[in-house]
Design an enzyme around this catalytic site. Structure first.
Site, PDB file in Angstrom:
ATOM      1  N   HIS A  83      -7.842   0.153  -5.531  1.00  0.00           N
ATOM      2  CA  HIS A  83      -7.856  -0.620  -4.298  1.00  0.00           C
ATOM      3  C   HIS A  83      -8.649  -1.890  -4.624  1.00  0.00           C
ATOM      4  CE1 HIS A  83      -7.634  -1.704  -0.224  1.00  0.00           C
ATOM      5  NE2 HIS A  83      -8.491  -0.873   0.318  1.00  0.00           N
ATOM      6  N   ARG A 106       0.862  -1.180   0.000  1.00  0.00           N
ATOM      7  CA  ARG A 106       0.000   0.000   0.000  1.00  0.00           C
ATOM      8  C   ARG A 106       0.896   1.227   0.000  1.00  0.00           C
ATOM      9  NH1 ARG A 106      -5.470   1.129   1.620  1.00  0.00           N
ATOM     10  NH2 ARG A 106      -5.730   3.323   2.108  1.00  0.00           N
TER      11      ARG A 106
END
Ligand code: ZN
Lengths: 300, 150
Positions: free
Chosen positions: A130, A102
């Site tokens: 995402h 991330r």
């Protein structure tokens, strides 16, 4: 070629279905059965910005499968000491069998995937993608109805900046669904997405009675230059008990959480409320993603 | 015949029909603003019949590689490239945008990983030829040719 999960844009419908059916398998397994599958395997999580829920749900998913995790958190990482992300992540990913990254920078996951031999999962890259969130949203819908085709799905809230709804809309484009967009004038879905997926219905009023799925997102204060206007809009789109009760029988209300007042707590006990289960579905969905990318077939 | 105030070149390349204001970018993208030793002229806002105005770049004793021709096509797809020998045009090269554009232009998105000092070069997929539209393979954003910075 090794599999990665970088962007919803890379996936065909059959890829999405493969992930969802692996997730369903994972959820149906007993804990004892599941915990034998990835014994001895390691998942690395590289989080260059905090996202506790995403990290914990990957952690839980890997541990449910009998594997273990190693975590590189931004504050103690060598990235802080000036080593670049590419080098750091190549090293850390190399300690493991599969890696989640991330980052606040868009495109980081793709770069990392190019620099390592292990499968890479995008755990969020800035405003871009995402994909594990999108898959868990789809999984929640499919689990509820048994299918995705044929549903009438409403998206509500900040459709302009909301990465979650953009990705979900693009993923749903692989299915035969009716999409209705409901948002204030200020935060309408960008034209290029509306055109790309051919959405016909755009509303600025809360029309939710005939939907199968209502996907609500936050309406962010920062998006409104006029604070009075924000308060007015927020009041107009707030989901309270009375409004949600108008939704038809068998319909569900979803939200990526955390919420900040757009769904009143009084809604939580209504039969439509599905957001906490949606969040819990993050674990089997991520178990399915890990299994699919590692090429593990439990029946094999 | 209007007086162009810049003499013809004997040997080299003339890049004609560049959109007005893009001539300097063409020079930059060809990395000729520094280290190019021969005569280089840039004509801006020349009256043209095809476009209303155009820029022209003339480079003496310069032959463009295929990669250089491709890079010009990214920012000036309407341009034409004339190879000059002994004051005459011996060849006209047609621009063709490649499917992928690598390391030629930077991604305009400041949050893109290609702009963060990482060892990765900007890479674009050409999603539309006319008007030119590129999609960054990293941040996945789409840009029109005019938004691209050299
Ligand atoms: Zn980019």
């Amino acid at each position: 070629m090794k599999g990665n999960l970088i962007s919803i844009d890379d996936l065909e419908r059959s890829d999405i279905e493969d992930f969802l059916s692996k997730a369903s398998q994972a959820e149906k397994m007993s804990k004892a059965e599941a915990s034998k599958i990835l014994r001895g395997h390691i998942l690395s999580t590289i989080f260059l910005e905090p996202s506790t829920r995403t990290r914990l749900s990957f952690d839980a998913a890997m541990k449910r499968l009998g594997g273990s995790t190693i975590d590189l958190a931004a504050e103690v990482s060598s990235v802080e000491k000036g080593e670049n992300i590419a080098d750091t992540s190549a090293v850390v990913a190399g300690y493991s069998d599969i890696c989640v990254i991330r980052s606040p920078y868009e495109g980081t996951a793709r770069m990392v995937a190019e620099n390592t031999d292990v499968p890479v999962i995008n755990g969020g890259d800035g405003a871009n993608q995402h994909p594990t969130q999108t898959l868990l949203d789809l999984y929640t819908i499919k689990k509820e109805f048994g299918h995705i085709d044929g549903l009438k799905i409403g998206m509500l809230g900040d459709l302009k900046y909301g990465r979650t709804v953009h990705s979900l809309a693009e993923a749903l484009d692989h299915y035969d669904v009716d999409i209705r967009l409901i948002s204030p004038e200020e935060t309408k879905m960008p034209e290029h997405i509306v055109e790309k997926i051919g959405i016909e219905e755009e509303k600025t009023e809360l029309e939710i009675e005939d939907l199968d799925v209502l996907y609500a997102t936050r309406i962010q204060k920062e998006r409104f230059p006029d604070k009075q206007e924000y308060e007015r809009v927020k009041g107009e789109f707030i989901l309270n008990k009375q409004r949600v009760k108008e939704m038809k029988k068998g319909s569900i209300l979803m939200h990526p959480l955390p919420r900040v007042g757009e769904i009143k707590p009084e809604v939580d006990k209504l039969p439509q409320a599905r957001y906490f289960e949606q969040s819990c579905n993050g674990v089997p969905t991520r178990m399915g993603i890990i299994l699919e990318l590692l090429g593990v077939d439990k029946d094999a | 015949m209007p007086d162009l105030k810049v003499s013809k070149i004997s040997n080299g390349t003339v890049i004609d029909h560049i959109p007005p204001g893009r001539g300097l970018d063409v020079i930059k993208i060809l990395r000729m603003e520094r280290g190019f030793d021969n005569t280089l002229s840039l004509l801006m806002n020349v009256e043209s019949s095809r476009l209303e105005k155009k820029d022209i770049v003339k480079a003496e004793d310069k032959e463009l590689t295929k990669e250089e021709v491709d890079s010009v096509s990214v920012i000036a797809p309407s341009a034409t490239i004339n190879i000059i020998e002994d004051y005459g045009v011996v060849e006209k090269k047609r621009l063709r945008l490649p499917d992928k554009v690598e390391g030629v232009v930077d991604c305009p998105n400041p949050h893109c990983v290609t702009n963060t000092g990482e060892p990765v070069e900007a890479l674009f997929e050409v999603v539309n030829q006319n008007p030119v539209e590129l999609k960054c393979s990293y941040c996945e954003r789409k840009f029109k040719a005019l938004e691209l910075e050299i």
